[in-house]
Design a protein around this motif. Sequence first.
Motif, PDB file in Angstrom:
ATOM      1  N   ALA A 112       0.815  -1.216   0.000  1.00  0.00           N
ATOM      2  CA  ALA A 112       0.000   0.000   0.000  1.00  0.00           C
ATOM      3  C   ALA A 112       0.851   1.269   0.000  1.00  0.00           C
ATOM      4  O   ALA A 112       0.311   2.371   0.002  1.00  0.00           O
ATOM      5  N   GLY A 113       2.160   1.115  -0.004  1.00  0.00           N
ATOM      6  CA  GLY A 113       3.039   2.281  -0.009  1.00  0.00           C
ATOM      7  C   GLY A 113       3.215   2.914   1.352  1.00  0.00           C
ATOM      8  O   GLY A 113       3.641   4.058   1.449  1.00  0.00           O
ATOM      9  N   LYS A 114       2.889   2.156   2.414  1.00  0.00           N
ATOM     10  CA  LYS A 114       3.053   2.669   3.776  1.00  0.00           C
ATOM     11  C   LYS A 114       3.865   1.681   4.612  1.00  0.00           C
ATOM     12  O   LYS A 114       3.382   1.153   5.615  1.00  0.00           O
ATOM     13  N   PRO A 115       5.097   1.379   4.185  1.00  0.00           N
ATOM     14  CA  PRO A 115       5.893   0.395   4.930  1.00  0.00           C
ATOM     15  C   PRO A 115       6.188   0.866   6.345  1.00  0.00           C
ATOM     16  O   PRO A 115       6.418   2.047   6.590  1.00  0.00           O
ATOM     17  N   GLN A 116       6.176  -0.073   7.271  1.00  0.00           N
ATOM     18  CA  GLN A 116       6.433   0.224   8.680  1.00  0.00           C
ATOM     19  C   GLN A 116       7.894  -0.108   9.002  1.00  0.00           C
ATOM     20  O   GLN A 116       8.217  -1.159   9.531  1.00  0.00           O
ATOM     21  N   GLY A 117       8.756   0.804   8.620  1.00  0.00           N
ATOM     22  CA  GLY A 117      10.183   0.586   8.850  1.00  0.00           C
ATOM     23  C   GLY A 117      10.679  -0.604   8.044  1.00  0.00           C
ATOM     24  O   GLY A 117      10.422  -0.733   6.851  1.00  0.00           O
ATOM     25  N   ASN A 167       4.611  -3.224  16.549  1.00  0.00           N
ATOM     26  CA  ASN A 167       4.746  -2.483  15.291  1.00  0.00           C
ATOM     27  C   ASN A 167       3.594  -2.759  14.329  1.00  0.00           C
ATOM     28  O   ASN A 167       3.021  -1.832  13.749  1.00  0.00           O
ATOM     29  N   VAL A 168       3.231  -4.021  14.165  1.00  0.00           N
ATOM     30  CA  VAL A 168       2.178  -4.374  13.200  1.00  0.00           C
ATOM     31  C   VAL A 168       0.816  -3.884  13.683  1.00  0.00           C
ATOM     32  O   VAL A 168       0.050  -3.277  12.925  1.00  0.00           O
ATOM     33  N   ARG A 169       0.498  -4.157  14.942  1.00  0.00           N
ATOM     34  CA  ARG A 169      -0.813  -3.733  15.472  1.00  0.00           C
ATOM     35  C   ARG A 169      -0.904  -2.208  15.546  1.00  0.00           C
ATOM     36  O   ARG A 169      -1.972  -1.634  15.328  1.00  0.00           O
ATOM     37  N   GLY A 170       0.217  -1.567  15.849  1.00  0.00           N
ATOM     38  CA  GLY A 170       0.214  -0.102  15.857  1.00  0.00           C
ATOM     39  C   GLY A 170      -0.117   0.469  14.491  1.00  0.00           C
ATOM     40  O   GLY A 170      -0.840   1.465  14.378  1.00  0.00           O
ATOM     41  N   ALA A 171       0.406  -0.176  13.431  1.00  0.00           N
ATOM     42  CA  ALA A 171       0.102   0.279  12.073  1.00  0.00           C
ATOM     43  C   ALA A 171      -1.372   0.079  11.741  1.00  0.00           C
ATOM     44  O   ALA A 171      -2.007   0.933  11.115  1.00  0.00           O
ATOM     45  N   ARG A 173      -3.870  -0.038  13.907  1.00  0.00           N
ATOM     46  CA  ARG A 173      -4.640   0.935  14.684  1.00  0.00           C
ATOM     47  C   ARG A 173      -4.586   2.319  14.043  1.00  0.00           C
ATOM     48  O   ARG A 173      -5.610   3.018  13.944  1.00  0.00           O
ATOM     49  N   GLU A 174      -3.422   2.704  13.580  1.00  0.00           N
ATOM     50  CA  GLU A 174      -3.284   4.019  12.945  1.00  0.00           C
ATOM     51  C   GLU A 174      -4.108   4.102  11.669  1.00  0.00           C
ATOM     52  O   GLU A 174      -4.743   5.123  11.386  1.00  0.00           O
ATOM     53  N   HIS A 175      -4.119   3.025  10.891  1.00  0.00           N
ATOM     54  CA  HIS A 175      -4.858   3.026   9.623  1.00  0.00           C
ATOM     55  C   HIS A 175      -6.358   3.182   9.847  1.00  0.00           C
ATOM     56  O   HIS A 175      -7.029   3.890   9.099  1.00  0.00           O
ATOM     57  N   TYR A 176      -6.892   2.538  10.889  1.00  0.00           N
ATOM     58  CA  TYR A 176      -8.324   2.578  11.152  1.00  0.00           C
ATOM     59  C   TYR A 176      -8.715   3.582  12.231  1.00  0.00           C
ATOM     60  O   TYR A 176      -9.880   3.632  12.629  1.00  0.00           O
ATOM     61  N   GLY A 177      -7.759   4.366  12.707  1.00  0.00           N
ATOM     62  CA  GLY A 177      -8.074   5.383  13.712  1.00  0.00           C
ATOM     63  C   GLY A 177      -8.506   4.806  15.039  1.00  0.00           C
ATOM     64  O   GLY A 177      -9.361   5.378  15.725  1.00  0.00           O
ATOM     65  N   ILE A 178      -7.941   3.664  15.423  1.00  0.00           N
ATOM     66  CA  ILE A 178      -8.314   2.997  16.675  1.00  0.00           C
ATOM     67  C   ILE A 178      -7.401   3.486  17.796  1.00  0.00           C
ATOM     68  O   ILE A 178      -6.187   3.456  17.651  1.00  0.00           O
ATOM     69  N   PRO A 179      -7.957   3.932  18.904  1.00  0.00           N
ATOM     70  CA  PRO A 179      -7.115   4.396  20.010  1.00  0.00           C
ATOM     71  C   PRO A 179      -6.331   3.252  20.642  1.00  0.00           C
ATOM     72  O   PRO A 179      -6.732   2.093  20.580  1.00  0.00           O
TER      73      PRO A 179
END
Length: 224
Positions: A112-117, A167-171, A173-179
């Motif tokens: 998706a063009g949003k690699p996590q490190g 790292n994976v779950r943080g990404a 959460r950020e994508h779906y706006g989950i606190p």
Amino acid sequence: MAQAPTVQVVTMPVQPQVVVQPQVVVQPQVVQGTVVPAGVVQAQVVAAPVGAKVAPEGGVATGGHPLFAAAPNGSWKYNLCDRCCSCGADCWMAWCCPCCPLGQIAQKFVHAGKPQGCWSFCTIVTGTIVMSVIANMISLLVEVAIGVNLNIDSLIMGIWWGIVVMNVRGAVREHYGIPGNGCEDCCCGYWCLPCVITQMTAQVWNNPQVSPGCDCSTQPANVV
């Protein structure tokens, strides 16, 4: 006899008048209908920015990339422990080979063009194999040295899973706006690994029992 005065009439040329009509630019709009008791639909016009994507009802826009399933905005589809014992294909993978679904989720962000490190399918699967070998070697050396098995390998692998999930779950959460926060993600990865994996696969795939299912390749990263 006096003559009457002569009047000269001078005709001035008429200048054409130029009238400038204002130009009307119509912006794209989203029309929402409301049905009143009489059966008449009253339209409520809500302006939408040019090129903006409208999220599906109850869902969230995916940032213009179709690799992520729509989900309720700001919340998980399932609670943490809702699917960890569902006995579906993705559930078995979460228990028996957790590095594959975690790597597939990370690979989605790469595509998706949003690699996590440095996190991708390759780094997570390879890193898990390497860490597993190192953990077992350390555990064996400690057992030989003191004569007691302290299960050091389980501790080391638990720390590894906590770092990966953080790292994976943080990404996700950020994508779906989950606190949430990294500490929570890390703890979920250390103590509730199958639970957190089945929660994430149900979030980013429409039918996780089919895809990723039991697939151990990167192919599910290209499927919604």
